[in-house]
Design a protein around this motif. Structure first.
Motif, PDB file in Angstrom:
ATOM      1  N   ILE A   1     -10.444  73.480  53.371  1.00 36.29           N
ATOM      2  CA  ILE A   1      -9.394  73.471  54.391  1.00 36.29           C
ATOM      3  C   ILE A   1      -9.440  72.089  55.011  1.00 36.29           C
ATOM      4  CG2 ILE A   1      -8.584  74.486  56.554  1.00 36.29           C
ATOM      5  CD1 ILE A   1     -10.058  77.059  55.770  1.00 36.29           C
ATOM      6  N   GLY A   2      -8.447  71.264  54.745  1.00 37.44           N
ATOM      7  CA  GLY A   2      -8.464  69.882  55.191  1.00 37.44           C
ATOM      8  C   GLY A   2      -7.670  69.608  56.450  1.00 37.44           C
ATOM      9  N   ARG A   3      -6.711  70.512  56.755  1.00 36.12           N
ATOM     10  CA  ARG A   3      -5.869  70.275  57.932  1.00 36.12           C
ATOM     11  C   ARG A   3      -5.265  71.594  58.367  1.00 36.12           C
ATOM     12  NH1 ARG A   3      -0.014  68.005  58.474  1.00 36.12           N
ATOM     13  NH2 ARG A   3       0.165  69.165  56.564  1.00 36.12           N
ATOM     14  N   LEU A   4      -5.153  71.761  59.681  1.00 37.03           N
ATOM     15  CA  LEU A   4      -4.480  72.927  60.232  1.00 37.03           C
ATOM     16  C   LEU A   4      -3.381  72.462  61.176  1.00 37.03           C
ATOM     17  CD1 LEU A   4      -7.458  75.278  61.203  1.00 37.03           C
ATOM     18  CD2 LEU A   4      -5.864  75.585  59.314  1.00 37.03           C
ATOM     19  N   GLN A   5      -2.255  73.158  61.118  1.00 36.04           N
ATOM     20  CA  GLN A   5      -1.165  72.862  62.033  1.00 36.04           C
ATOM     21  C   GLN A   5      -0.658  74.188  62.568  1.00 36.04           C
ATOM     22  OE1 GLN A   5       2.374  71.086  60.309  1.00 36.04           O
ATOM     23  NE2 GLN A   5       2.555  69.772  62.108  1.00 36.04           N
ATOM     24  N   GLY A   6      -0.587  74.278  63.881  1.00 32.02           N
ATOM     25  CA  GLY A   6      -0.123  75.526  64.477  1.00 32.02           C
ATOM     26  C   GLY A   6      -0.038  75.415  65.981  1.00 32.02           C
ATOM     27  N   LEU A   7       0.051  76.572  66.633  1.00 33.13           N
ATOM     28  CA  LEU A   7       0.151  76.617  68.088  1.00 33.13           C
ATOM     29  C   LEU A   7      -1.237  76.780  68.700  1.00 33.13           C
ATOM     30  CD1 LEU A   7       3.257  78.964  68.479  1.00 33.13           C
ATOM     31  CD2 LEU A   7       3.190  76.469  68.458  1.00 33.13           C
ATOM     32  N   LEU A   8      -1.469  76.066  69.768  1.00 38.84           N
ATOM     33  CA  LEU A   8      -2.744  76.137  70.470  1.00 38.84           C
ATOM     34  C   LEU A   8      -2.762  77.418  71.303  1.00 38.84           C
ATOM     35  CD1 LEU A   8      -5.356  74.578  70.889  1.00 38.84           C
ATOM     36  CD2 LEU A   8      -4.260  73.377  72.763  1.00 38.84           C
ATOM     37  N   ALA A   9      -3.588  78.399  70.903  1.00 39.35           N
ATOM     38  CA  ALA A   9      -3.605  79.699  71.561  1.00 39.35           C
ATOM     39  C   ALA A   9      -4.656  79.780  72.673  1.00 39.35           C
ATOM     40  CB  ALA A   9      -3.854  80.796  70.530  1.00 39.35           C
ATOM     41  N   GLU A  10      -5.832  79.165  72.465  1.00 44.43           N
ATOM     42  CA  GLU A  10      -6.903  79.201  73.465  1.00 44.43           C
ATOM     43  C   GLU A  10      -7.667  77.894  73.457  1.00 44.43           C
ATOM     44  OE1 GLU A  10      -9.636  82.481  73.090  1.00 44.43           O
ATOM     45  OE2 GLU A  10      -8.016  83.920  72.758  1.00 44.43           O
ATOM     46  N   LYS A  11      -8.222  77.550  74.629  1.00 44.62           N
ATOM     47  CA  LYS A  11      -9.067  76.357  74.766  1.00 44.62           C
ATOM     48  C   LYS A  11     -10.322  76.751  75.545  1.00 44.62           C
ATOM     49  CE  LYS A  11      -6.739  72.506  76.115  1.00 44.62           C
ATOM     50  NZ  LYS A  11      -5.696  71.671  76.794  1.00 44.62           N
TER      51      LYS A  11
ATOM     52  N   PRO B   1      -2.814  69.154  73.469  1.00 46.66           N
ATOM     53  CA  PRO B   1      -1.659  69.483  74.325  1.00 46.66           C
ATOM     54  C   PRO B   1      -1.925  70.776  75.103  1.00 46.66           C
ATOM     55  CG  PRO B   1      -1.217  70.091  72.057  1.00 46.66           C
ATOM     56  CD  PRO B   1      -2.552  69.391  72.058  1.00 46.66           C
ATOM     57  N   ALA B   2      -0.949  71.202  75.880  1.00 44.05           N
ATOM     58  CA  ALA B   2      -1.069  72.436  76.666  1.00 44.05           C
ATOM     59  C   ALA B   2      -1.060  73.656  75.740  1.00 44.05           C
ATOM     60  CB  ALA B   2       0.083  72.517  77.652  1.00 44.05           C
ATOM     61  N   LEU B   3      -1.530  74.780  76.256  1.00 41.14           N
ATOM     62  CA  LEU B   3      -1.507  76.030  75.490  1.00 41.14           C
ATOM     63  C   LEU B   3      -0.072  76.349  75.070  1.00 41.14           C
ATOM     64  CD1 LEU B   3      -3.971  78.318  77.489  1.00 41.14           C
ATOM     65  CD2 LEU B   3      -4.388  77.117  75.346  1.00 41.14           C
ATOM     66  N   GLY B   4       0.073  76.860  73.862  1.00 43.80           N
ATOM     67  CA  GLY B   4       1.385  77.205  73.338  1.00 43.80           C
ATOM     68  C   GLY B   4       2.096  76.052  72.647  1.00 43.80           C
ATOM     69  N   GLU B   5       1.542  74.858  72.758  1.00 50.26           N
ATOM     70  CA  GLU B   5       2.133  73.680  72.114  1.00 50.26           C
ATOM     71  C   GLU B   5       1.632  73.563  70.675  1.00 50.26           C
ATOM     72  OE1 GLU B   5       4.295  71.277  73.556  1.00 50.26           O
ATOM     73  OE2 GLU B   5       4.451  72.770  75.164  1.00 50.26           O
ATOM     74  N   ARG B   6       2.405  72.860  69.854  1.00 58.26           N
ATOM     75  CA  ARG B   6       2.039  72.638  68.457  1.00 58.26           C
ATOM     76  C   ARG B   6       0.994  71.535  68.370  1.00 58.26           C
ATOM     77  NH1 ARG B   6       3.310  74.222  63.783  1.00 58.26           N
ATOM     78  NH2 ARG B   6       5.022  75.528  64.430  1.00 58.26           N
ATOM     79  N   VAL B   7      -0.014  71.730  67.518  1.00 55.66           N
ATOM     80  CA  VAL B   7      -1.077  70.739  67.338  1.00 55.66           C
ATOM     81  C   VAL B   7      -1.474  70.675  65.865  1.00 55.66           C
ATOM     82  CG1 VAL B   7      -2.989  72.349  67.797  1.00 55.66           C
ATOM     83  CG2 VAL B   7      -3.292  69.939  68.274  1.00 55.66           C
ATOM     84  N   THR B   8      -1.893  69.491  65.436  1.00 52.63           N
ATOM     85  CA  THR B   8      -2.393  69.290  64.078  1.00 52.63           C
ATOM     86  C   THR B   8      -3.814  68.774  64.179  1.00 52.63           C
ATOM     87  OG1 THR B   8      -0.200  68.761  63.239  1.00 52.63           O
ATOM     88  CG2 THR B   8      -2.062  68.051  61.910  1.00 52.63           C
ATOM     89  N   LEU B   9      -4.739  69.425  63.478  1.00 53.51           N
ATOM     90  CA  LEU B   9      -6.132  69.002  63.454  1.00 53.51           C
ATOM     91  C   LEU B   9      -6.582  68.771  62.013  1.00 53.51           C
ATOM     92  CD1 LEU B   9      -7.778  71.509  65.988  1.00 53.51           C
ATOM     93  CD2 LEU B   9      -7.241  69.104  66.384  1.00 53.51           C
TER      94      LEU B   9
END
Length: 191
Positions: free
Chosen positions: A2-12, A39-47
């Protein structure tokens, strides 16, 4: 794997985040340098990720930049440095600070990171030299000594690693020690 994930930030929950990728929640451990830039919760992020499979666990580590992931991968190759320690190193100092500490062979900066003792710091410096350290130019011998002396002087005066390293970047490469300290102090007093 798994080299990259892109999705919504659900929890921090430092150092872990939960990333919702089309209904599948991935628990990802991240260094604090990445965590602070999320970014804030619910925002799109790529890791960018590094997947570790052990006998008792499958762990996913995430990074905001390719440099962070590369540094992490170099760190975990060193005997006695596991993923948790590597994450701690990257949380305690940025990739640029780590590269500078390696280039200038400054074990003292690494020892300040929780979980890093003197022997581990020396092993990190030895094994990462030339792999992660920044090349400091054609006058490497003179510049290396001068910059190391200027940095040590600033640290002795009570400035943090981050402040001292930032002031070094603004200095001319061929500056002498005394002039470098004066210029760095002048820059620090303005900031």
């Amino acid at each position: 794997m798994i080299g990259r994930l892109q999705g919504l930030l659900a929890e921090k929950n430092p150092p872990q985040v939960l990333l919702d990728c089309h209904g599948v929640g991935y628990e990802v451990d991240v260094p604090m340098s990445t965590f602070y830039n999320l970014p804030a919760l619910g925002e799109r992020v790529t890791l960018l990720t590094h997947f570790v499979v052990r006998e008792d666990a499958q762990l996913l580590y995430g990074f905001g930049t390719a440099d962070e992931r590369n540094a992490f991968r170099h760190l975990i190759k060193i005997t006695g440095v596991g993923p948790r320690t590597a994450l701690s190193v990257l949380s305690g100092m940025g990739v640029a600070d780590l590269a500078q500490a390696i280039t200038l062979q400054e074990a003292g900066r690494l020892i300040k990171v929780p979980g890093i003792g003197k022997k581990t710091a020396e092993r990190l410096l030895l094994e990462l030299k030339g792999k992660l350290g920044a090349d400091i130019g054609p006058h490497a011998a003179v510049t290396h000594d001068n910059q190391a002396d200027i940095l040590q002087a600033l640290l002795a005066l009570g400035y943090s690693d981050k402040e001292a390293a930032a002031s070094l970047k603004a200095l001319p490469k061929d500056v002498g020690v005394s002039d470098g300290i004066k210029l760095a102090l002048k820059a620090l007093s303005k900031g």
